[in-house]
Design an enzyme around this catalytic site. Structure first.
Site, PDB file in Angstrom:
ATOM      1  N   HIS A  38       4.978  -2.962  -0.049  1.00 50.51           N
ATOM      2  CA  HIS A  38       3.663  -3.245  -0.627  1.00 50.51           C
ATOM      3  C   HIS A  38       2.770  -3.944   0.395  1.00 50.51           C
ATOM      4  CE1 HIS A  38       1.010  -5.817  -3.305  1.00 50.51           C
ATOM      5  NE2 HIS A  38       0.762  -4.601  -3.745  1.00 50.51           N
TER       6      HIS A  38
ATOM      7  N   GLU B 139       2.887   1.305   2.056  1.00 50.99           N
ATOM      8  CA  GLU B 139       1.629   1.447   1.309  1.00 50.99           C
ATOM      9  C   GLU B 139       0.391   1.154   2.149  1.00 50.99           C
ATOM     10  OE1 GLU B 139       0.338  -1.532  -1.378  1.00 50.99           O
ATOM     11  OE2 GLU B 139      -0.564  -0.110  -2.751  1.00 50.99           O
TER      12      GLU B 139
ATOM     13  N   ASP C 117      -3.711   0.495   1.162  1.00 53.46           N
ATOM     14  CA  ASP C 117      -4.902   0.466   0.306  1.00 53.46           C
ATOM     15  C   ASP C 117      -6.057   0.861   1.216  1.00 53.46           C
ATOM     16  OD1 ASP C 117      -3.737  -0.534  -2.155  1.00 53.46           O
ATOM     17  OD2 ASP C 117      -3.505  -2.445  -1.119  1.00 53.46           O
TER      18      ASP C 117
ATOM     19  N   HIS D 116      -6.991  -4.215   1.222  1.00 51.60           N
ATOM     20  CA  HIS D 116      -6.748  -4.233  -0.225  1.00 51.60           C
ATOM     21  C   HIS D 116      -8.021  -4.395  -1.030  1.00 51.60           C
ATOM     22  CE1 HIS D 116      -5.938  -6.066  -4.164  1.00 51.60           C
ATOM     23  NE2 HIS D 116      -4.985  -5.157  -4.192  1.00 51.60           N
TER      24      HIS D 116
ATOM     25  N   GLU E 224      -3.581   4.248  -1.420  1.00 48.67           N
ATOM     26  CA  GLU E 224      -4.291   4.038  -2.685  1.00 48.67           C
ATOM     27  C   GLU E 224      -5.788   4.070  -2.429  1.00 48.67           C
ATOM     28  OE1 GLU E 224      -3.575   0.348  -4.859  1.00 48.67           O
ATOM     29  OE2 GLU E 224      -5.315   0.735  -6.127  1.00 48.67           O
TER      30      GLU E 224
HETATM   31  O1  G3P Z   1      -0.664   0.159  -5.712  1.00 52.44           O
HETATM   32  C1  G3P Z   1       0.393  -0.530  -6.305  1.00 52.44           C
HETATM   33  C2  G3P Z   1       0.023  -1.930  -6.252  1.00 52.44           C
HETATM   34  O2  G3P Z   1      -0.299  -2.187  -4.916  1.00 52.44           O
HETATM   35  C3  G3P Z   1      -1.150  -2.169  -7.146  1.00 52.44           C
HETATM   36  O3  G3P Z   1      -1.630  -3.400  -6.993  1.00 52.44           O
HETATM   37  O4  G3P Z   1      -3.598  -4.673  -6.445  1.00 52.44           O
HETATM   38  O5  G3P Z   1      -1.670  -4.698  -4.908  1.00 52.44           O
HETATM   39  O6  G3P Z   1      -3.131  -2.710  -5.052  1.00 52.44           O
HETATM   40  P1  G3P Z   1      -2.547  -3.869  -5.786  1.00 52.44           P
HETATM   41 CA    CA Z   2      -2.106  -0.945  -3.885  1.00 44.50          CA
END
Ligand code: G3P
Ligand code: CA
Length: 344
Positions: A36, A63, A65, A78, A171
């Site tokens: 993450h 991941e 963002d 993010h 994302e």
């Molecule tokens: O995308 C999964 C998780 O990362 C969602 O929460 O706010 O950390 O992007 P966030």
């Molecule tokens: Ca995310």
């Protein structure tokens, strides 16, 4: 017992044991670890260093963002604002909006490259106070905000040099916000993924968003227009986000557009659970019945982050991976999840 009959029974028993062990290994090997924001428990989130560390720790997916700059570059960040994780307020003080925030979409890539990234922080009494006190100290060393292409090249480069096949998990952040500013961020992300060879469901990528409306546009319009068919994941923050998804046929309806769901982890195991009464919801069963994978977020081991119903981070993983039967976790501590699955 006659010795040949004994040998036959023993051979069958060993065969069954081996088959069980093989199935068990297969079932467990399908469970994945998603880093993450990288190995963000150890290095500032969404920096290339945090991604390289996650790769080395054995994460299955890393991941990203993604948001857009004023000159349409995709950067890995993010928030749609820069002020929580960079020194933008010090370097560009006059670029603040009326709400006190510094929006990435107001900056060119050349300007973003001048910023120093850090562990996330709030300002308290004029001082930076990092969100997770035990994590990498603010102000130490040098980090920057990467572009999506730089990060994909890093991961693909490490895949080549190590012989691994670690996946990516981008994302789309603030799709409606970007549209209102005249930017089609989803088309740009899908185009970039295609340019790096991510084009089909066999490619190791999940594209995620909290917005069902955007997921539908990606599925119905953007991917067909670009001739790609990627794995899509619908993120779900709570029941109130999309109540229809929790109705009897909700997961079936969603599965027409998504290959997986990423729920907040309290939707899978109730936060009201106690050690003697773990309350697993029917979320995973419903999603699996609809043919979707379940990758909840976010598993952390900082002080106060392991729910009271679990004895430890590993116990939390045990409950979620094996009692609730989820398929993967988004975690800031990928090394511990990788180790947990390896030992299980
Ligand atoms: O995308 C999964 C998780 O990362 C969602 O929460 O706010 O950390 O992007 P966030
Ligand atoms: Ca995310």
């Amino acid at each position: 017992m006659h010795s040949s009959r004994f040998r036959s029974i023993a051979a069958k028993a060993i065969g069954v044991l081996l088959m069980t062990a093989t199935l068990s290994t297969q079932a467990q090997s399908q469970k994945v670890v998603i880093a993450h924001r990288g190995a963000s428990g150890y290095l500032p989130e969404h920096t290339l260093q945090a991604k390289a560390m996650a790769f080395a720790m054995g994460a299955d997916y890393i991941e990203q963002d993604v948001v857009m700059t004023s000159d349409d570059h995709l950067i890995v960040l993010h928030d749609i604002t820069l002020d929580r994780t960079t020194d933008v307020a010090e370097r560009f003080p006059d670029r603040v909006r009326d709400d006190g925030r510094y929006y990435a979409i107001d900056f060119t890539l050349a300007e973003v490259r001048q910023l120093r990234a850090s562990e996330g922080f709030d300002i308290e009494n004029g001082e930076k106070k990092q969100g997770y006190a035990n994590r990498f100290p603010i102000g130490e060393s040098t980090f920057s905000v990467p572009t999506l292409s730089e990060e994909i090249e890093l991961i693909q480069g490490m895949n080549k040099s190590t012989g691994k096949n670690v996946g990516i998990y981008p994302e789309i952040k603030g799709p409606e916000f970007h549209r209102e500013a005249g930017k089609d961020i989803s088309s740009a992300v899908v185009r970039m993924l295609k340019s790096y060879g991510y084009a089909s469901k066999q490619d190791k990528v999940f594209l995620q968003t909290f917005s069902f409306e955007e997921l539908k546009i990606i599925h119905d319009e953007i991917m067909p227009a670009q001739g790609v068919d990627l794995n899509l994941v619908q993120l779900i923050g709570g029941v109130s986000s999309y109540p229809w998804m929790f109705e009897e046929d909700g997961m079936d309806k969603l599965s027409a557009f998504a290959d997986g769901v990423g729920p907040e982890k309290g939707l899978v195991v109730s936060r009201d659970s106690q050690k003697a009464n773990i309350q697993v919801s029917d979320f995973v069963t419903r999603a699996h019945a609809a043919g979707m994978q379940v990758h909840p977020y976010t598993y952390r081991l900082d002080p106060g982050q392991v729910p009271d119903y679990a004895n430890s981070y590993e116990d939390l993983l045990e409950i979620h991976y094996f009692r609730a039967d989820i398929d993967g976790v988004f975690t800031d501590f990928p090394d511990r999840a990788v180790e947990f699955l390896r030992n299980r």
